[in-house]
Enzyme design. Sequence first.
Site, PDB file in Angstrom:
ATOM      1  N   HIS A  59       0.789  -1.413  -0.034  1.00  0.00           N
ATOM      2  CA  HIS A  59       0.080  -0.008   0.068  1.00  0.00           C
ATOM      3  C   HIS A  59       0.926   1.386   0.045  1.00  0.00           C
ATOM      4  O   HIS A  59       2.157   1.045   0.314  1.00  0.00           O
ATOM      5  CB  HIS A  59      -0.959  -0.041   1.170  1.00  0.00           C
ATOM      6  CG  HIS A  59      -0.276   0.213   2.581  1.00  0.00           C
ATOM      7  ND1 HIS A  59       0.401  -0.931   2.974  1.00  0.00           N
ATOM      8  CD2 HIS A  59      -0.375   1.166   3.698  1.00  0.00           C
ATOM      9  CE1 HIS A  59       0.941  -0.556   4.208  1.00  0.00           C
ATOM     10  NE2 HIS A  59       0.288   0.629   4.595  1.00  0.00           N
ATOM     11  N   HIS A  61       1.419   3.888   1.803  1.00  0.00           N
ATOM     12  CA  HIS A  61       1.926   4.703   3.147  1.00  0.00           C
ATOM     13  C   HIS A  61       3.516   4.774   3.016  1.00  0.00           C
ATOM     14  O   HIS A  61       4.479   3.821   2.482  1.00  0.00           O
ATOM     15  CB  HIS A  61       1.627   4.037   4.559  1.00  0.00           C
ATOM     16  CG  HIS A  61       0.109   4.420   4.853  1.00  0.00           C
ATOM     17  ND1 HIS A  61      -0.518   3.546   5.673  1.00  0.00           N
ATOM     18  CD2 HIS A  61      -0.673   5.321   4.309  1.00  0.00           C
ATOM     19  CE1 HIS A  61      -1.562   4.027   5.784  1.00  0.00           C
ATOM     20  NE2 HIS A  61      -1.879   4.909   4.998  1.00  0.00           N
ATOM     21  N   ASP A  63       6.170   4.760   4.874  1.00  0.00           N
ATOM     22  CA  ASP A  63       7.257   3.777   5.385  1.00  0.00           C
ATOM     23  C   ASP A  63       7.050   2.505   4.733  1.00  0.00           C
ATOM     24  O   ASP A  63       7.996   1.548   4.960  1.00  0.00           O
ATOM     25  CB  ASP A  63       6.846   3.592   7.192  1.00  0.00           C
ATOM     26  CG  ASP A  63       5.280   2.881   7.102  1.00  0.00           C
ATOM     27  OD1 ASP A  63       4.276   3.632   6.616  1.00  0.00           O
ATOM     28  OD2 ASP A  63       5.290   1.820   7.851  1.00  0.00           O
ATOM     29  N   HIS A  64       6.316   2.347   3.597  1.00  0.00           N
ATOM     30  CA  HIS A  64       6.380   0.990   2.912  1.00  0.00           C
ATOM     31  C   HIS A  64       6.982   1.379   1.650  1.00  0.00           C
ATOM     32  O   HIS A  64       7.367   0.331   0.752  1.00  0.00           O
ATOM     33  CB  HIS A  64       4.888   0.619   2.561  1.00  0.00           C
ATOM     34  CG  HIS A  64       4.627   0.198   4.040  1.00  0.00           C
ATOM     35  ND1 HIS A  64       4.004  -1.065   4.245  1.00  0.00           N
ATOM     36  CD2 HIS A  64       3.902   0.659   5.169  1.00  0.00           C
ATOM     37  CE1 HIS A  64       3.773  -1.370   5.382  1.00  0.00           C
ATOM     38  NE2 HIS A  64       3.498  -0.270   6.119  1.00  0.00           N
ATOM     39  N   HIS A 117      -7.198  -0.909   5.899  1.00  0.00           N
ATOM     40  CA  HIS A 117      -6.281   0.033   6.324  1.00  0.00           C
ATOM     41  C   HIS A 117      -5.795   1.361   5.204  1.00  0.00           C
ATOM     42  O   HIS A 117      -6.011   2.216   5.739  1.00  0.00           O
ATOM     43  CB  HIS A 117      -4.886  -0.789   6.641  1.00  0.00           C
ATOM     44  CG  HIS A 117      -3.743  -0.050   6.937  1.00  0.00           C
ATOM     45  ND1 HIS A 117      -3.406   0.529   8.251  1.00  0.00           N
ATOM     46  CD2 HIS A 117      -2.563   0.372   6.083  1.00  0.00           C
ATOM     47  CE1 HIS A 117      -2.281   1.226   8.268  1.00  0.00           C
ATOM     48  NE2 HIS A 117      -1.905   1.103   7.218  1.00  0.00           N
ATOM     49  N   ASP A 136       0.256  -3.974   6.408  1.00  0.00           N
ATOM     50  CA  ASP A 136      -0.227  -3.342   7.753  1.00  0.00           C
ATOM     51  C   ASP A 136      -1.976  -3.902   7.737  1.00  0.00           C
ATOM     52  O   ASP A 136      -2.665  -3.215   8.321  1.00  0.00           O
ATOM     53  CB  ASP A 136      -0.354  -1.883   7.640  1.00  0.00           C
ATOM     54  CG  ASP A 136       1.073  -1.597   7.660  1.00  0.00           C
ATOM     55  OD1 ASP A 136       1.855  -2.267   7.919  1.00  0.00           O
ATOM     56  OD2 ASP A 136       1.164  -0.130   7.729  1.00  0.00           O
ATOM     57  N   HIS A 174       5.276  -4.599  10.692  1.00  0.00           N
ATOM     58  CA  HIS A 174       5.950  -4.034  11.847  1.00  0.00           C
ATOM     59  C   HIS A 174       6.046  -5.129  13.125  1.00  0.00           C
ATOM     60  O   HIS A 174       5.343  -5.911  13.380  1.00  0.00           O
ATOM     61  CB  HIS A 174       4.726  -3.103  12.399  1.00  0.00           C
ATOM     62  CG  HIS A 174       4.658  -1.945  11.421  1.00  0.00           C
ATOM     63  ND1 HIS A 174       5.630  -0.715  11.097  1.00  0.00           N
ATOM     64  CD2 HIS A 174       3.758  -1.511  10.394  1.00  0.00           C
ATOM     65  CE1 HIS A 174       5.213   0.147  10.229  1.00  0.00           C
ATOM     66  NE2 HIS A 174       4.056  -0.450   9.710  1.00  0.00           N
TER      67      HIS A 174
HETATM   68 ZN   LIG Z   1       0.306   1.589   6.506  1.00  0.00          ZN
END
Ligand SMILES: [Zn+2]
Length: 244
Positions: A59, A61, A63-64, A117, A136, A174
Amino acid sequence: MTAYKIHVIDVKNDLKNYIWLIEHTPSHEVVIIDPTEAQLVLDYCTQHQLKPSQIWLTHWHKDHIGGVPALLTARTIPVYGPRAELSKIPMLSVPLDQHSQVKFHDLEVEVIEVPGHTLGHIVYYVENLDAAFVGDTLFAMGCGRMFEGSYEQMFHSLQRLAALPPQTQVYCTHEYTLANAKFALSVEPDNVALQQRADHVEHLRYLDKITLPSSIEQELATNPFLRASSVEEFQRLRELKDHF
Ligand SMILES: [Zn+2]
C-alpha cells in the site's frame, strides 16, 4: 521449494518496520517487499551478495514505499503494487488487482485485495512457500488501523486472510506484537493459547528478537480481530484498541 529463502531487514525506526526479501537462491535474485528506505536494503544486498530483481508494495504509506526511488536509481527493476493506489505511488510500474498474475522465477503469486487500512491495500500470497506478505492488514495478535476503509471492509479482508491454509506463515510489516498481546489479553484474559504466546513474545522481545512470522493457525487461536464473529464485534474491538 528449497530454492527460496526469506530474509528480513530490521529497519529499527520508530515505527518498527521490517523489510522482507524473498531470495531465489540459485540466482541470488531477490524480491524486496515494502522498502521503508533504500540504503539499508542496498547494504544488506551487497553484504549477502543478493541482486534486487523486483519490488512488491502492499500500500502507499510512506514507510512502505520510501526506499523505492533510490532503489530504482541504483538499478531499474519492476515495481509491483495496487492499481487502486497508482495515483499515490508514481513509481509503480506493474499495477495489480485480484486478477493479476505475479511471477518470480517459478513462484506464482496470488494478489488478494484487502481494503481497510487503505482502500487499495493488497496482500501477496505465495502458496508454494506457504507465505503471505500482509503489510499493515494483519499483525500478530492485532490488525492495522483503519485509515480509509469501513469496519465492514476490514472485517471481510481479515476473514479472507483467516481462510488461508492454517500453515500459512504471516509476514507482517511491523514489530507490534508485544503491545498487541497486551491488548488481546485485556479482551480474552482466559485464552490459554494467548497467555502462552504472550509469555513467549515477551521473552523474545526481552532478548531483542523478532516475533515474526506468525501463522494463520496461531492467529486463529490468539488474535481477537480474526476471532471476531461479526462486523459489530470487530468494530467494538477496533475502537477499544484505538484507545487502549
Ligand atoms: Zn500503513
